[in-house]
Design an enzyme around this catalytic site. Structure first.
Site, PDB file in Angstrom:
ATOM      1  N   SER A  69     -22.496   5.087 -15.784  1.00  0.00           N
ATOM      2  CA  SER A  69     -22.819   3.670 -15.586  1.00  0.00           C
ATOM      3  C   SER A  69     -21.597   2.837 -15.198  1.00  0.00           C
ATOM      4  CB  SER A  69     -23.428   3.078 -16.859  1.00  0.00           C
ATOM      5  OG  SER A  69     -24.517   3.839 -17.298  1.00  0.00           O
TER       6      SER A  69
HETATM    7  N1  SAH Z   1     -24.493   6.917 -20.829  1.00  0.00           N
HETATM    8  C1  SAH Z   1     -24.271   7.735 -19.653  1.00  0.00           C
HETATM    9  C2  SAH Z   1     -25.194   7.357 -18.527  1.00  0.00           C
HETATM   10  C3  SAH Z   1     -25.747   8.572 -17.892  1.00  0.00           C
HETATM   11  S1  SAH Z   1     -27.102   8.330 -16.786  1.00  0.00           S
HETATM   12  C4  SAH Z   1     -22.814   7.707 -19.252  1.00  0.00           C
HETATM   13  O1  SAH Z   1     -22.063   6.866 -19.780  1.00  0.00           O
HETATM   14  O2  SAH Z   1     -22.398   8.541 -18.453  1.00  0.00           O
HETATM   15  C5  SAH Z   1     -28.491   8.585 -17.831  1.00  0.00           C
HETATM   16  C6  SAH Z   1     -28.581   9.908 -18.540  1.00  0.00           C
HETATM   17  O3  SAH Z   1     -29.835   9.919 -19.233  1.00  0.00           O
HETATM   18  C7  SAH Z   1     -28.595  11.133 -17.633  1.00  0.00           C
HETATM   19  O4  SAH Z   1     -27.596  12.020 -18.034  1.00  0.00           O
HETATM   20  C8  SAH Z   1     -29.993  11.726 -17.845  1.00  0.00           C
HETATM   21  O5  SAH Z   1     -30.021  13.137 -17.783  1.00  0.00           O
HETATM   22  C9  SAH Z   1     -30.322  11.246 -19.239  1.00  0.00           C
HETATM   23  N2  SAH Z   1     -31.749  11.221 -19.563  1.00  0.00           N
HETATM   24  C10 SAH Z   1     -32.794  10.829 -18.778  1.00  0.00           C
HETATM   25  N3  SAH Z   1     -33.954  10.960 -19.445  1.00  0.00           N
HETATM   26  C11 SAH Z   1     -33.645  11.440 -20.682  1.00  0.00           C
HETATM   27  C12 SAH Z   1     -34.406  11.793 -21.822  1.00  0.00           C
HETATM   28  N4  SAH Z   1     -35.739  11.684 -21.866  1.00  0.00           N
HETATM   29  N5  SAH Z   1     -33.747  12.264 -22.917  1.00  0.00           N
HETATM   30  C13 SAH Z   1     -32.403  12.397 -22.913  1.00  0.00           C
HETATM   31  N6  SAH Z   1     -31.619  12.077 -21.865  1.00  0.00           N
HETATM   32  C14 SAH Z   1     -32.238  11.608 -20.757  1.00  0.00           C
END
Ligand code: SAH
Length: 218
Positions: A69
């Site tokens: 993000s």
């Molecule tokens: N907080 C992260 C943002 C990553 S993007 C950072 O700082 O890098 C969002 C993430 O949510 C992705 O890695 C994706 O795989 C995960 N995600 C999406 N749906 C999900 C679910 N149902 N359960 C767990 N993770 C999920």
């Protein structure tokens, strides 16, 4: 003479301070949040080919069609959460682990769920490198939250569902706060505060997140 490694460390600290200055100008006020961002090397959360862009205020790809993000959004979500001084926080979507690392410096315990195993493995390695030991990671579909570990004083969701997953609400402690992007095409970052059986929802600002998906990837 400054060694090359120290040189890189100093450059990255200087660039980080510039990023923090930009976040301040963008309206982030919580000093604890700003200093956590100043202390955290965002470049180690990226592949080497992208690490030179780590201190730009922009979202960056981390593989598997996922993104780390934008620092402003990380700061904003953390600030909303910290206004309620949570001590146990659940994060859905560990991704790179950057948001997890920021939270780990501000609260007692962070529980973070990720559905893509290789991303979780890398995040775990980075958190170990930074010696952030108050984090517990789980490979699962986070749509169900983490019932065994709840209730949580804070829940932060870093992928967007169309609406709040029902299973999550009872895992929010009374007086607790959830920060979650909601919507499909256009999304609204939303704050939800639990008061007994009532959940007060407040819009924060429009955002753009990857979708919250079901199932797991090994
Ligand atoms: N907080 C992260 C943002 C990553 S993007 C950072 O700082 O890098 C969002 C993430 O949510 C992705 O890695 C994706 O795989 C995960 N995600 C999406 N749906 C999900 C679910 N149902 N359960 C767990 N993770 C999920």
């Amino acid at each position: 003479m400054v060694s090359e490694l120290q040189g890189i460390g100093m450059t990255s600290r200087r660039t980080r301070m510039r990023l923090v200055q930009r976040l301040r100008e963008a309206g982030i006020k919580n000093e604890d949040v700003l200093s956590a961002l100043a202390e955290t090397p965002r470049h180690i959360f990226l592949d080497e080919a992208l690490s030179h862009r780590a201190y730009e205020d922009t979202a960056l790809p981390i593989g598997y069609q996922q993104t780390l993000s934008q620092p402003y959004i990380v700061a904003r979500m953390t600030e909303v959460l910290m206004a309620h001084s949570p001590s146990r926080v659940l994060e859905l979507g560990t991704g790179s682990g950057y948001q997890t690392a920021i939270l780990a410096q501000l609260v007692e315990e962070v529980f973070s769920v990720e559905r893509i195993k290789p991303l979780q493995d890398r995040a775990r390695e980075r958190l170990r490198t930074l010696k952030l030991r108050n984090t517990l990671l789980r490979h699962a579909d986070g749509g169900m939250g983490w019932p065994d570990k709840g209730p949580f004083d804070g829940i932060i969701v870093t992928a967007a569902p169309a609406k709040v997953p029902e299973d999550l609400l009872p895992q929010l402690a009374d007086g607790g706060v959830m920060v979650i992007p909601l919507g499909e095409h256009t999304q609204m970052l939303t704050q939800i505060i639990r008061r007994g059986d009532n959940y007060d929802m407040t819009d924060i600002e429009p955002v753009r997140f990857v979708p919250l998906l079901g199932g797991v990837v090994r």
